[in-house]
Each structure stands twice: as C-alpha cells, then as structure tokens.
Design a protein around this motif. Structure first.
Motif, mmCIF file in Angstrom:
data_model
loop_
_atom_site.group_PDB
_atom_site.id
_atom_site.type_symbol
_atom_site.label_atom_id
_atom_site.label_comp_id
_atom_site.label_asym_id
_atom_site.label_seq_id
_atom_site.Cartn_x
_atom_site.Cartn_y
_atom_site.Cartn_z
ATOM 1 N N ASN A 78 0.741 -1.281 0.323
ATOM 2 C CA ASN A 78 0.188 -0.502 0.119
ATOM 3 C C ASN A 78 0.339 1.461 -0.286
ATOM 4 O O ASN A 78 0.696 1.682 -0.727
ATOM 5 C CB ASN A 78 -1.305 -0.127 1.329
ATOM 6 C CG ASN A 78 -2.190 -1.166 1.048
ATOM 7 O OD1 ASN A 78 -2.387 -1.654 0.061
ATOM 8 N ND2 ASN A 78 -2.784 -1.344 2.047
ATOM 9 N N GLU A 109 0.929 3.855 -2.775
ATOM 10 C CA GLU A 109 0.884 5.258 -2.789
ATOM 11 C C GLU A 109 1.863 6.378 -3.086
ATOM 12 O O GLU A 109 1.522 7.684 -3.785
ATOM 13 C CB GLU A 109 0.379 5.552 -1.037
ATOM 14 C CG GLU A 109 -0.507 5.035 -0.495
ATOM 15 C CD GLU A 109 -1.405 5.566 1.092
ATOM 16 O OE1 GLU A 109 -0.258 5.773 0.943
ATOM 17 O OE2 GLU A 109 -2.090 4.627 1.852
ATOM 18 N N ALA A 153 -2.796 -3.197 -7.256
ATOM 19 C CA ALA A 153 -3.292 -2.498 -6.225
ATOM 20 C C ALA A 153 -4.887 -3.425 -5.924
ATOM 21 O O ALA A 153 -5.914 -3.836 -5.392
ATOM 22 C CB ALA A 153 -3.980 -1.159 -6.135
#
Length: 97
Positions: free
Chosen positions: A40, A44, A67
C-alpha cells in the motif's frame, strides 16, 4: 534504511526472547499484513508521482494494476505423510543369524 534496520533488530530481539511463540498461522498472518502494508505504501508513493514521462505513466499503471491483485502467503501443508502398509525391508534369512 533506518526502518529496515529497526525491523531486523526488533525481529532478532523478539526471536531471542520468545523463539517458540509463533505458530505457522500467526507467522503467515504477520507476513501477509506486513506485505500488504508495504504494498500500500509503495502504491501510494507511485501514484503520487507528478510527471508526464512514459516511464512515470508505466509506473502508475503497474501500481494501479498491482493494487487490484492479491499476493497472499499460505500455510505450508504436509503432503508427504507415511501411509500404512508402505514398503518394508525383507525379513532376515535364517542362515544369516
């Protein structure tokens, strides 16, 4: 690099203090959560790139696709159980006593 070193020494200290606490299910759960949180963070950071280059577009696309996919670890199983009636050595001959 600081976080990697901290994680390493924390894991070493944990294993020295309580080496037999983790069962395979707990270890897999910890590994899955760690991998997911790292994934994650990487996604990001990749999506926050601000450029119009083809390389950046590729990185953003790969981050978006990763993702959606899931890479979960599984608990290893024992498939090599000893079956009853398996091969046994022949009996010792009488003359070999």
């Amino acid at each position: 690099m600081f976080l990697v070193r901290c994680t390493f020494w924390l894991a070493v200290g944990f294993m020295v203090i309580k080496p037999f606490v983790l069962d395979p299910n707990t270890a897999v759960a910890i590994a899955n959560s760690t991998l997911q949180s790292g994934k994650n963070i990487a996604i990001e950071q990749a999506l926050q790139l601000d450029c119009n280059d083809a390389t950046c577009t590729t990185i953003k696309t790969v981050a978006a696709v990763s993702a959606l996919t899931s890479n979960q670890l599984s608990v290893p199983t024992l498939n090599n159980k000893i079956e009853e009636g398996g091969p046994t050595p022949p009996l010792r001959p009488d003359w070999a006593n």
